[in-house]
Design an enzyme around this catalytic site. Sequence first.
Site, PDB file in Angstrom:
ATOM      1  N   TYR A  70     -13.329   0.226   6.147  1.00  0.00           N
ATOM      2  CA  TYR A  70     -11.872   0.203   5.712  1.00  0.00           C
ATOM      3  C   TYR A  70     -11.648   0.392   4.273  1.00  0.00           C
ATOM      4  O   TYR A  70     -10.509   0.899   3.944  1.00  0.00           O
ATOM      5  CB  TYR A  70     -11.441  -1.333   6.184  1.00  0.00           C
ATOM      6  CG  TYR A  70     -11.818  -1.688   7.570  1.00  0.00           C
ATOM      7  CD1 TYR A  70     -10.979  -1.031   8.546  1.00  0.00           C
ATOM      8  CD2 TYR A  70     -12.823  -2.482   7.940  1.00  0.00           C
ATOM      9  CE1 TYR A  70     -11.300  -1.387   9.890  1.00  0.00           C
ATOM     10  CE2 TYR A  70     -12.951  -2.779   9.408  1.00  0.00           C
ATOM     11  CZ  TYR A  70     -12.259  -2.270  10.237  1.00  0.00           C
ATOM     12  OH  TYR A  70     -12.517  -2.598  11.604  1.00  0.00           O
ATOM     13  N   LEU A  71     -12.481  -0.024   3.650  1.00  0.00           N
ATOM     14  CA  LEU A  71     -12.377   0.377   2.091  1.00  0.00           C
ATOM     15  C   LEU A  71     -12.264   1.987   1.721  1.00  0.00           C
ATOM     16  O   LEU A  71     -11.431   2.613   0.988  1.00  0.00           O
ATOM     17  CB  LEU A  71     -13.502  -0.055   1.171  1.00  0.00           C
ATOM     18  CG  LEU A  71     -13.480   0.179  -0.268  1.00  0.00           C
ATOM     19  CD1 LEU A  71     -12.280  -0.197  -0.892  1.00  0.00           C
ATOM     20  CD2 LEU A  71     -14.770  -0.199  -1.060  1.00  0.00           C
ATOM     21  N   ALA A  72     -13.025   2.838   2.582  1.00  0.00           N
ATOM     22  CA  ALA A  72     -12.918   4.268   2.449  1.00  0.00           C
ATOM     23  C   ALA A  72     -11.529   4.668   2.829  1.00  0.00           C
ATOM     24  O   ALA A  72     -11.197   5.672   1.946  1.00  0.00           O
ATOM     25  CB  ALA A  72     -13.670   4.844   3.540  1.00  0.00           C
ATOM     26  N   ASP A  73     -10.723   4.142   3.634  1.00  0.00           N
ATOM     27  CA  ASP A  73      -9.343   4.650   3.871  1.00  0.00           C
ATOM     28  C   ASP A  73      -8.664   4.400   2.401  1.00  0.00           C
ATOM     29  O   ASP A  73      -7.764   5.265   2.283  1.00  0.00           O
ATOM     30  CB  ASP A  73      -8.680   3.715   4.992  1.00  0.00           C
ATOM     31  CG  ASP A  73      -9.488   3.829   6.355  1.00  0.00           C
ATOM     32  OD1 ASP A  73     -10.236   4.522   6.601  1.00  0.00           O
ATOM     33  OD2 ASP A  73      -8.911   2.800   7.339  1.00  0.00           O
ATOM     34  N   GLN A  74      -8.857   3.274   1.794  1.00  0.00           N
ATOM     35  CA  GLN A  74      -7.984   3.046   0.516  1.00  0.00           C
ATOM     36  C   GLN A  74      -8.243   3.960  -0.803  1.00  0.00           C
ATOM     37  O   GLN A  74      -7.632   4.038  -1.308  1.00  0.00           O
ATOM     38  CB  GLN A  74      -8.221   1.265   0.138  1.00  0.00           C
ATOM     39  CG  GLN A  74      -8.330   0.456   1.369  1.00  0.00           C
ATOM     40  CD  GLN A  74      -6.814   0.510   2.157  1.00  0.00           C
ATOM     41  OE1 GLN A  74      -5.848   0.130   1.302  1.00  0.00           O
ATOM     42  NE2 GLN A  74      -6.740   0.478   3.279  1.00  0.00           N
ATOM     43  N   HIS A  77      -8.889   6.527  10.893  1.00  0.00           N
ATOM     44  CA  HIS A  77      -8.214   6.419   9.776  1.00  0.00           C
ATOM     45  C   HIS A  77      -8.450   7.054   8.487  1.00  0.00           C
ATOM     46  O   HIS A  77      -7.438   7.808   7.882  1.00  0.00           O
ATOM     47  CB  HIS A  77      -7.993   4.867   9.490  1.00  0.00           C
ATOM     48  CG  HIS A  77      -7.086   4.163  10.471  1.00  0.00           C
ATOM     49  ND1 HIS A  77      -7.345   3.572  11.466  1.00  0.00           N
ATOM     50  CD2 HIS A  77      -5.968   3.518   9.957  1.00  0.00           C
ATOM     51  CE1 HIS A  77      -6.428   2.677  11.710  1.00  0.00           C
ATOM     52  NE2 HIS A  77      -5.592   2.961  11.152  1.00  0.00           N
ATOM     53  N   GLN A  79       0.779  -1.283  -0.109  1.00  0.00           N
ATOM     54  CA  GLN A  79      -0.006  -0.125  -0.071  1.00  0.00           C
ATOM     55  C   GLN A  79       0.930   1.301   0.061  1.00  0.00           C
ATOM     56  O   GLN A  79       0.629   2.345  -0.547  1.00  0.00           O
ATOM     57  CB  GLN A  79      -0.991  -0.058   1.258  1.00  0.00           C
ATOM     58  CG  GLN A  79      -1.757   1.059   1.532  1.00  0.00           C
ATOM     59  CD  GLN A  79      -2.390   1.225   2.629  1.00  0.00           C
ATOM     60  OE1 GLN A  79      -1.843   1.734   3.805  1.00  0.00           O
ATOM     61  NE2 GLN A  79      -3.733   0.504   2.854  1.00  0.00           N
TER      62      GLN A  79
END
Length: 338
Positions: free
Chosen positions: A283-287, A308, A103
């Site tokens: 968690y996808l939002a962070d990416q 995050h 990442q």
Amino acid sequence: MKRMIALDGAQGEGGGQILRSALSLSMITGQPFTITSIRAGRAKPGLLRQHLTAVKAATEICGATVEGAELGSQRLLFRPGTVRGGEYRFAIGSAGSCTLVLQTVLPALWFADGPSRVEVSGGTDNPSAPPADFIRRVLEPLLAKIGIHQQTTLLRHGFYPAGGGVVATEVSPVASFNTLQLGERGNIVQMRGEVLLAGVPRHVAEREIATLAGSFSLHEQNIHNLPRDQGPGNTVSLEVESENITERFFVVGEKRVSAEVVAAQLVKEVKRYLASPAAVGEYLADQLVLPMALAGAGEFKVAHPSCHLLTNIAVVERFLPVRFGLIETDGVTRVSIE
């Protein structure tokens, strides 16, 4: 000479995300940075092996000059050079997350002078990091819509705390960016339950699948027995395919925690996601923040914006000439480039 950006590692979630995002953005923009109080919000502050590997990987890929790249260091200075495509291999030396190292460096390679392949050895099933299947099945199809083409392959599992796994990603330079629009999830098409086992009795997986099936209508129920030397370990996942997005959730099993309790944690997380019409999970939002910022436009809706996410946005705004807007309506937050 480009200005030096000063970051406080204790801001927001106070973990490794600030450092990883800063390394990515520094390589992309050419802006040097210093960061102090690295991972100040963690029980064991400073650089762990995973974070040090990310720093060394970034240094190798762009020929950076670095100060403070030592285990336990809470201060780092990073002056990037020119990003070079090629074939790279990095070893964490522990069960630290392979995907978090990837990442860090992959966004820079979107701007490299040619295609690249990056292989990282370490942990693949870690309770605090996205597994390779999340990257492969959820994130990468969305990146492709933005114009980013990369392909991740899990070569060998390595469960926490033993490690020993290997993940590789092939990536091509981006020709042009597209705008991503992710509003509501839409109707559910199907749900798939999956359990991975390595050196763990099969009845554990059967009980986990039974717990999932007791709460959801599963179109697929898959149990994969891996070689014992890739464990011991156990991960239970549930994939939700909807009209507009595929999301994937997981829980890593722990010693002295029953199969039913492990699966129940996953059930709770998925129900929390399904309680909102928003397409994007926590968690996808962070990416999505960094690729969306690089595209300069786009939006998504998330039900539960995490610390995050907010921290990542703050770091991105320090390096790039973009501003994010967050508007909450009826329990759903719209995240967009203003």
